[in-house]
Design an enzyme around this catalytic site. Structure first.
Site, PDB file in Angstrom:
ATOM      1  CE  LYS A   1      -3.605  -2.576   0.727  1.00 39.08           C
ATOM      2  NZ  LYS A   1      -2.696  -3.878   0.436  1.00 39.08           N
TER       3      LYS A   1
ATOM      4  CE  LYS B   1      -5.973   1.272  -0.481  1.00 39.66           C
ATOM      5  NZ  LYS B   1      -6.269   0.534  -1.967  1.00 39.66           N
TER       6      LYS B   1
ATOM      7  NE  ARG C   1      -2.178  -7.172  -9.338  1.00 42.44           N
ATOM      8  CZ  ARG C   1      -2.727  -8.373  -8.731  1.00 42.44           C
ATOM      9  NH1 ARG C   1      -1.805  -8.913  -8.672  1.00 42.44           N
ATOM     10  NH2 ARG C   1      -3.116  -7.927  -7.010  1.00 42.44           N
TER      11      ARG C   1
ATOM     12  NE  ARG D   1      -7.134  -7.113  -9.922  1.00 44.15           N
ATOM     13  CZ  ARG D   1      -6.597  -6.822  -8.997  1.00 44.15           C
ATOM     14  NH1 ARG D   1      -5.782  -7.651  -7.952  1.00 44.15           N
ATOM     15  NH2 ARG D   1      -5.531  -5.769  -9.217  1.00 44.15           N
TER      16      ARG D   1
ATOM     17  NE  ARG E   1     -14.951  -5.662  -0.081  1.00 44.64           N
ATOM     18  CZ  ARG E   1     -14.748  -7.086   0.085  1.00 44.64           C
ATOM     19  NH1 ARG E   1     -13.920  -6.796   1.333  1.00 44.64           N
ATOM     20  NH2 ARG E   1     -15.923  -7.087   0.096  1.00 44.64           N
TER      21      ARG E   1
ATOM     22  CG  ASP F   1      -3.801  -3.903  -7.401  1.00 47.48           C
ATOM     23  OD1 ASP F   1      -3.237  -4.819  -8.200  1.00 47.48           O
ATOM     24  OD2 ASP F   1      -4.118  -4.385  -6.903  1.00 47.48           O
TER      25      ASP F   1
ATOM     26  CD  GLU G   1      -3.294  -3.013  -2.713  1.00 52.52           C
ATOM     27  OE1 GLU G   1      -2.922  -3.736  -2.884  1.00 52.52           O
ATOM     28  OE2 GLU G   1      -4.616  -2.271  -2.003  1.00 52.52           O
TER      29      GLU G   1
ATOM     30  CG  ASN H   1      -0.277  -5.912  -5.233  1.00 51.13           C
ATOM     31  OD1 ASN H   1      -0.998  -6.339  -4.263  1.00 51.13           O
ATOM     32  ND2 ASN H   1      -1.035  -5.343  -6.038  1.00 51.13           N
TER      33      ASN H   1
END
Length: 318
Positions: free
Chosen positions: A128, A163, A213, A228, A236, A276, A284, A286
């Site tokens: 994050k 979050k 992604r 997504r 979400r 993301d 984000e 990842n």
């Protein structure tokens, strides 16, 4: 093509992996197809003594049957430096045990092990907080633990996402809008009464088109993202939260973000990164165990696992 590499994957328990969609399984299958030896171990198997980091590992024979996809053919204790590459693919949460593992992996690197993603890079890039280095691509964001600061941020932007900094799969995420009577209790819960730092971001309406992604492999983007799409009434898009994955070509903004971040992150030892992106905004970065290999490959025909193993072979050869 590199021949006969010995690869150690540090994973969650093999029996818990869903072989039909798991990116680590796709990597292992592609590596085995090329004639590389595939080994696996669990995070608790790592140990240090007298300057050596070892683990009890299992050499696997990989099969195509998703219900019976592996067979253990050999088990033994091995120094991590004896493998050509060690791939840290343990899923979050990034808790104290994960942190300790990065220290053990860094000790293994000092002993000659090649670890991907690099141990220090795993530790330095909270998934994050890492976006704070690239704020030009982010929406208005606040990192804080004081409920008063978070309340003021919500009042300023009206519709915000809250979050935790150590979550995955959309767990623990709240959307809060002006007039929400639960604002105070949400802030108390997510900050644990002001003792836990969290992230607040202005809500991005483009989430309706998907939380994309974008995969970076060796600093280069995979040409397709997996958008997504949230379920109706859900904010979400995470697949773990019931989102639907739809592969699509990278947009111009996706490519701009990838071009800016790819070389920087790769130079730090991050062979595989999952960005993301919602709309044109980075949300984000990842680095622990990025996924979506299988979905992108199945929907587009682009072999993500092959691109990854290509990059791994090149990294080992350097």
């Amino acid at each position: 093509m590199a021949q006969g590499l010995s690869l150690l994957f540090i994973l969650d328990p093999l029996g818990e992996l869903k072989a039909y969609k798991d990116s680590s399984v796709a990597m292992m299958r592609e590596a085995a197809r090329r004639g590389h030896d595939v080994w696996a171990c669990l995070q608790p198997a790592l140990r240090w003594r007298d300057g050596r980091v070892t683990a009890t590992a299992h050499r696997l024979e990989l099969g195509a049957d998703d219900h019976d996809w592996y067979r253990v053919v050999e088990t033994g204790s091995h120094e991590l430096s004896s493998f050509d590459a060690v791939l840290m693919r343990k899923d979050p949460p990034f808790d104290s045990e994960y942190l300790y593992s990065t220290h053990l992996l860094e000790a293994a690197e000092r002993g000659g092990a090649r670890v991907f993603n690099a141990a220090r890079a795993l530790r330095d890039h909270n998934e994050k907080l890492a976006i704070t280095e690239f704020a030009q691509f982010a929406v208005p964001t606040l990192v804080a633990r004081e409920p008063e600061a978070l309340r003021a941020f919500q009042a300023e932007f009206g519709d915000v996402i809250l979050k935790p900094l150590d979550g995955m799969g959309g767990a623990g995420i709240f959307r809060v809008r002006t007039g929400d009577p639960n604002l105070n209790v949400i802030l108390e819960t997510i900050t644990q009464l002001g003792t836990r730092t969290v992230m607040a971001q202005r809500y991005i309406p483009e989430i309706r088109d998907g939380d994309k992604r974008v995969l970076l492999i060796g600093g280069r983007p995979v040409p397709h993202a997996l958008a997504r799409i949230p379920q109706p009434g859900e904010s979400r898009g995470n697949l773990a939260a019931g989102g639907t994955g739809r592969a699509q070509p990278l947009s111009e903004s996706d490519l701009r973000i990838a071009a800016a971040l790819g070389p920087v992150l790769a130079a730090r030892g991050l062979l595989l990164v999952g960005l993301d992106v919602i709309g044109s905004h980075l949300t984000e970065i990842n680095v622990t165990s990025p996924t979506c290999f299988v979905e992108i490959t199945q929907q587009t025909g682009f072999d993500v696992a092959a691109m990854f193993v290509d990059a791994l072979e090149q990294a080992v050869a350097r």
